[in-house]
Write a protein that holds these residues in place. Structure first.
Motif, PDB file in Angstrom:
ATOM      1  N   LEU A  58     -40.920  72.145 -33.435  1.00  0.00           N
ATOM      2  CA  LEU A  58     -41.564  70.987 -34.060  1.00  0.00           C
ATOM      3  C   LEU A  58     -42.356  70.180 -33.031  1.00  0.00           C
ATOM      4  O   LEU A  58     -43.457  69.695 -33.326  1.00  0.00           O
ATOM      5  CB  LEU A  58     -40.512  70.097 -34.717  1.00  0.00           C
ATOM      6  N   SER A  59     -41.799  70.040 -31.825  1.00  0.00           N
ATOM      7  CA  SER A  59     -42.513  69.317 -30.772  1.00  0.00           C
ATOM      8  C   SER A  59     -43.809  70.036 -30.416  1.00  0.00           C
ATOM      9  O   SER A  59     -44.855  69.392 -30.218  1.00  0.00           O
ATOM     10  CB  SER A  59     -41.627  69.191 -29.526  1.00  0.00           C
ATOM     11  N   ARG A  61     -45.536  72.027 -32.378  1.00  0.00           N
ATOM     12  CA  ARG A  61     -46.478  71.924 -33.500  1.00  0.00           C
ATOM     13  C   ARG A  61     -47.161  70.564 -33.527  1.00  0.00           C
ATOM     14  O   ARG A  61     -48.378  70.473 -33.714  1.00  0.00           O
ATOM     15  CB  ARG A  61     -45.736  72.171 -34.819  1.00  0.00           C
ATOM     16  N   MET A  62     -46.400  69.507 -33.326  1.00  0.00           N
ATOM     17  CA  MET A  62     -46.985  68.175 -33.396  1.00  0.00           C
ATOM     18  C   MET A  62     -47.854  67.895 -32.174  1.00  0.00           C
ATOM     19  O   MET A  62     -48.960  67.343 -32.296  1.00  0.00           O
ATOM     20  CB  MET A  62     -45.884  67.128 -33.515  1.00  0.00           C
ATOM     21  N   ILE A  66     -51.998  67.189 -32.357  1.00  0.00           N
ATOM     22  CA  ILE A  66     -52.566  65.892 -32.004  1.00  0.00           C
ATOM     23  C   ILE A  66     -53.405  65.965 -30.726  1.00  0.00           C
ATOM     24  O   ILE A  66     -54.518  65.449 -30.667  1.00  0.00           O
ATOM     25  CB  ILE A  66     -51.452  64.849 -31.851  1.00  0.00           C
ATOM     26  N   GLY A  72     -48.575  70.407 -26.448  1.00  0.00           N
ATOM     27  CA  GLY A  72     -47.503  70.918 -27.292  1.00  0.00           C
ATOM     28  C   GLY A  72     -46.510  71.764 -26.521  1.00  0.00           C
ATOM     29  O   GLY A  72     -45.289  71.642 -26.705  1.00  0.00           O
ATOM     30  N   LEU A 107     -43.605  64.442 -38.320  1.00  0.00           N
ATOM     31  CA  LEU A 107     -44.627  65.487 -38.361  1.00  0.00           C
ATOM     32  C   LEU A 107     -45.258  65.578 -39.742  1.00  0.00           C
ATOM     33  O   LEU A 107     -46.495  65.627 -39.880  1.00  0.00           O
ATOM     34  CB  LEU A 107     -44.008  66.830 -37.968  1.00  0.00           C
ATOM     35  N   TRP A 110     -47.379  62.481 -40.555  1.00  0.00           N
ATOM     36  CA  TRP A 110     -48.686  62.590 -39.895  1.00  0.00           C
ATOM     37  C   TRP A 110     -49.612  63.526 -40.673  1.00  0.00           C
ATOM     38  O   TRP A 110     -50.774  63.218 -40.920  1.00  0.00           O
ATOM     39  CB  TRP A 110     -48.487  63.067 -38.458  1.00  0.00           C
ATOM     40  N   ARG A 111     -49.083  64.650 -41.107  1.00  0.00           N
ATOM     41  CA  ARG A 111     -49.896  65.621 -41.836  1.00  0.00           C
ATOM     42  C   ARG A 111     -50.229  65.156 -43.250  1.00  0.00           C
ATOM     43  O   ARG A 111     -51.194  65.619 -43.855  1.00  0.00           O
ATOM     44  CB  ARG A 111     -49.180  66.973 -41.890  1.00  0.00           C
ATOM     45  N   CYS A 122     -42.523  65.499 -46.964  1.00  0.00           N
ATOM     46  CA  CYS A 122     -42.045  64.402 -46.133  1.00  0.00           C
ATOM     47  C   CYS A 122     -40.922  63.653 -46.851  1.00  0.00           C
ATOM     48  O   CYS A 122     -39.924  63.265 -46.231  1.00  0.00           O
ATOM     49  CB  CYS A 122     -43.205  63.458 -45.808  1.00  0.00           C
TER      50      CYS A 122
END
Length: 220
Positions: A58-59, A61-62, A66, A72, A107, A110-111, A122
């Motif tokens: 996840l880190s 991907r985000m 960004i 990433g 995440l 944000w998306r 979410c």
């Protein structure tokens, strides 16, 4: 499923929500008691291993979405170098799983600025986070002010969008007032006991879901 049986099963750790406790128990039941593939400690901790393994992904991907792939990758590798999180990630406890779901909520939030589907997921992720540990309830303190500011800022050029935005905020405020008045009228114990499928509280939730869905559809 009556209150006495539920209380008997969950009294030992009644202060935490049930999602992770259920996953720990089911994992132990399957992988140790039934299949015999693992020792009890490993079988009970397996869900925590899975949640911990999601954080680097996840880190990455985000961070990639960004700032770029290098950021990433740095974020994902950095998590693996933190001893405390690595230690907590192999325990049958709630800290790292709720951190995983907190990151997933952010995440998807944000998306959701560009994806309706991400916004719906979410909500699901936030529900799972609340079912994991109570500090997930701090998440709205972060995302709601930002969402309100973003909605106000982006609707300034359209009278229709601004009207729909205010309608949506008004609907949430109305439902919050109805819940508060009901709790005040019934008192906290009765308010919780009467929160059944056929209750005013259910009507408020349906009102919020249907009304909010209609407004969001028009806003889109």
């Amino acid at each position: 499923f009556d209150d006495a049986q539920i209380a008997a099963a969950w009294r030992y750790n009644a202060e935490h929500p049930p999602l992770l406790k259920s996953l720990f128990a089911l994992s132990g039941l399957l992988f140790h008691d039934t299949l015999g593939w693992m020792r009890p400690a490993t079988a009970y901790r397996l869900p925590a291993f899975a949640f911990t393994a999601l954080i680097p992904a996840l880190s990455y991907r985000m961070g990639t979405g960004i700032y770029g792939r290098a950021v990433g990758l740095f974020a994902a590798l950095s998590f693996l170098l933190v001893p405390r999180t690595l230690f907590n990630g192999v325990l049958a406890c709630f800290d790292v799983p709720v951190a995983t779901l907190w990151l997933l909520v952010m995440l998807l939030f944000w998306r959701s600025a560009t994806s309706t589907r991400a916004g719906l997921w979410c909500g699901v992720a936030f529900g799972l986070a609340m079912a994991t540990k109570h500090n997930a309830l701090f998440l709205p303190l972060i995302v709601v002010p930002f969402a309100l500011w973003q909605g106000w800022r982006t609707s300034v050029s359209s009278r229709v969008a601004r009207r729909s935005f205010l309608q949506l905020v008004g609907l949430f405020a109305l439902v919050a007032v109805l819940f508060a008045l009901t709790a005040l009228f019934l008192g906290p114990p009765a308010f919780q006991e009467r929160m059944t499928l056929l209750s005013p509280q259910t009507i408020y939730i349906v009102l919020l879901a249907v009304g909010g869905g209609w407004i969001l559809r028009e806003l889109r």
